[in-house]
Design a protein around this motif. Structure first.
Motif, mmCIF file in Angstrom:
data_model
loop_
_atom_site.group_PDB
_atom_site.id
_atom_site.type_symbol
_atom_site.label_atom_id
_atom_site.label_comp_id
_atom_site.label_asym_id
_atom_site.label_seq_id
_atom_site.Cartn_x
_atom_site.Cartn_y
_atom_site.Cartn_z
ATOM 1 N N ALA A 21 0.832 -1.211 0.000
ATOM 2 C CA ALA A 21 0.000 0.000 0.000
ATOM 3 C C ALA A 21 0.863 1.256 0.000
ATOM 4 O O ALA A 21 0.586 2.204 -0.746
ATOM 5 C CB ALA A 21 -0.941 -0.011 1.206
ATOM 6 N N LEU A 22 1.900 1.266 0.801
ATOM 7 C CA LEU A 22 2.783 2.429 0.858
ATOM 8 C C LEU A 22 3.536 2.623 -0.456
ATOM 9 O O LEU A 22 3.726 3.750 -0.915
ATOM 10 C CB LEU A 22 3.758 2.305 2.027
ATOM 11 C CG LEU A 22 3.130 2.439 3.420
ATOM 12 C CD1 LEU A 22 4.150 2.101 4.507
ATOM 13 C CD2 LEU A 22 2.546 3.820 3.620
ATOM 14 N N VAL A 24 2.521 1.664 -3.495
ATOM 15 C CA VAL A 24 1.568 2.148 -4.496
ATOM 16 C C VAL A 24 1.235 3.620 -4.234
ATOM 17 O O VAL A 24 1.165 4.429 -5.155
ATOM 18 C CB VAL A 24 0.291 1.276 -4.523
ATOM 19 C CG1 VAL A 24 -0.787 1.902 -5.390
ATOM 20 C CG2 VAL A 24 0.616 -0.131 -5.008
ATOM 21 N N TRP A 25 1.037 3.971 -2.958
ATOM 22 C CA TRP A 25 0.725 5.357 -2.597
ATOM 23 C C TRP A 25 1.854 6.292 -3.041
ATOM 24 O O TRP A 25 1.604 7.329 -3.663
ATOM 25 C CB TRP A 25 0.495 5.466 -1.086
ATOM 26 C CG TRP A 25 0.377 6.882 -0.608
ATOM 27 C CD1 TRP A 25 -0.725 7.675 -0.679
ATOM 28 C CD2 TRP A 25 1.414 7.670 -0.018
ATOM 29 N NE1 TRP A 25 -0.439 8.917 -0.163
ATOM 30 C CE2 TRP A 25 0.864 8.940 0.246
ATOM 31 C CE3 TRP A 25 2.741 7.429 0.316
ATOM 32 C CZ2 TRP A 25 1.600 9.967 0.829
ATOM 33 C CZ3 TRP A 25 3.476 8.456 0.889
ATOM 34 C CH2 TRP A 25 2.905 9.697 1.146
ATOM 35 N N LEU A 26 3.088 5.934 -2.735
ATOM 36 C CA LEU A 26 4.233 6.774 -3.076
ATOM 37 C C LEU A 26 4.360 6.935 -4.588
ATOM 38 O O LEU A 26 4.508 8.055 -5.099
ATOM 39 C CB LEU A 26 5.528 6.191 -2.491
ATOM 40 C CG LEU A 26 6.819 6.926 -2.838
ATOM 41 C CD1 LEU A 26 6.778 8.365 -2.341
ATOM 42 C CD2 LEU A 26 8.018 6.172 -2.270
ATOM 43 N N THR A 28 2.089 6.489 -6.902
ATOM 44 C CA THR A 28 0.937 7.213 -7.440
ATOM 45 C C THR A 28 1.066 8.705 -7.163
ATOM 46 O O THR A 28 0.798 9.547 -8.032
ATOM 47 C CB THR A 28 -0.374 6.663 -6.846
ATOM 48 O OG1 THR A 28 -0.450 5.261 -7.118
ATOM 49 C CG2 THR A 28 -1.587 7.334 -7.457
ATOM 50 N N LEU A 29 1.495 9.051 -5.962
ATOM 51 C CA LEU A 29 1.698 10.455 -5.599
ATOM 52 C C LEU A 29 2.757 11.103 -6.490
ATOM 53 O O LEU A 29 2.560 12.211 -7.011
ATOM 54 C CB LEU A 29 2.104 10.568 -4.127
ATOM 55 C CG LEU A 29 2.390 11.976 -3.611
ATOM 56 C CD1 LEU A 29 1.119 12.807 -3.596
ATOM 57 C CD2 LEU A 29 3.001 11.903 -2.219
ATOM 58 N N VAL A 51 -0.731 1.680 -10.486
ATOM 59 C CA VAL A 51 -1.514 0.692 -9.727
ATOM 60 C C VAL A 51 -1.465 -0.671 -10.404
ATOM 61 O O VAL A 51 -1.308 -1.700 -9.748
ATOM 62 C CB VAL A 51 -2.970 1.183 -9.540
ATOM 63 C CG1 VAL A 51 -3.829 0.112 -8.891
ATOM 64 C CG2 VAL A 51 -2.997 2.470 -8.716
ATOM 65 N N ASN A 55 0.284 -3.595 -8.207
ATOM 66 C CA ASN A 55 -0.880 -4.040 -7.438
ATOM 67 C C ASN A 55 -0.731 -5.372 -6.703
ATOM 68 O O ASN A 55 -1.620 -5.766 -5.979
ATOM 69 C CB ASN A 55 -2.123 -4.073 -8.315
ATOM 70 C CG ASN A 55 -2.110 -5.217 -9.305
ATOM 71 O OD1 ASN A 55 -1.103 -5.875 -9.506
ATOM 72 N ND2 ASN A 55 -3.232 -5.439 -9.936
#
Length: 177
Positions: A21-22, A24-26, A28-29, A51, A55
């Protein structure tokens, strides 16, 4: 009671989703931020590529392959979209084409993502074209390639920097056991 190896396995199983999750978050940001800085109108296409590539808890080889599939599928999908859009489909024909493409996507996304990516790109471009004339949409093609390359590139960089190859291999083996 839990054995030490069982406890370690449980720790891996709890940490992996949070790390994923971290990651993907990084990515994507970063991709979205690059899109904003560059003024890209469809930066969310790049974020979607992130993603797709990140994923799962794949190892380096499979993650790289997934990014390559996304890029190659995008390029082939552009050719297919160009062919369809050059026919200027309207109304029922356009709706039927989008429906058929979506059906193909649903079948292939499970079997072989690289093939599905072709039809995902084609469908996205047909929808984004929104009934505009063919010459007006050439910017969509450039945007799709640029956003996809940025998204896949950032995904691979973040993966490389956050998962050393040996650790990725160890985590995947622990989860399988």
């Amino acid at each position: 009671t839990l054995s030490p190896s069982s406890a370690a396995s449980d720790v891996y199983k709890r940490q992996v989703p949070m790390q994923l999750a971290l990651r993907v978050w990084l990515a994507t940001l970063l991709t979205g931020s690059i899109g904003v800085v560059l003024g890209l109108n469809y930066a969310y296409w790049g974020m979607a590529a992130v993603v797709v590539v990140l994923n799962q808890t794949y190892g380096w080889l499979v993650t790289t392959r997934r990014a390559a599939y996304r890029i190659m599928g995008t390029l082939v999908g552009l050719l297919l979209a160009w062919g369809i859009l050059s026919l200027n489909p309207e109304g029922l024909w356009l709706a039927l084409t989008v429906t058929i493409l979506q059906f193909i996507i649903e079948i292939w996304v499970v079997l072989q993502y690289g093939i599905a990516a072709i039809f995902i790109t084609t469908n996205a471009l047909l929808i984004a074209a929104g009934g505009r004339e063919f010459p007006e949409i050439s910017g969509l093609f450039i945007a799709r390639v640029l956003d996809t390359i940025i998204g896949c590139g950032i995904a691979l960089i973040v993966f490389m920097l956050t998962v050393p190859r040996s650790v990725s291999y160890q985590i995947n083996n622990k989860i399988k056991n």
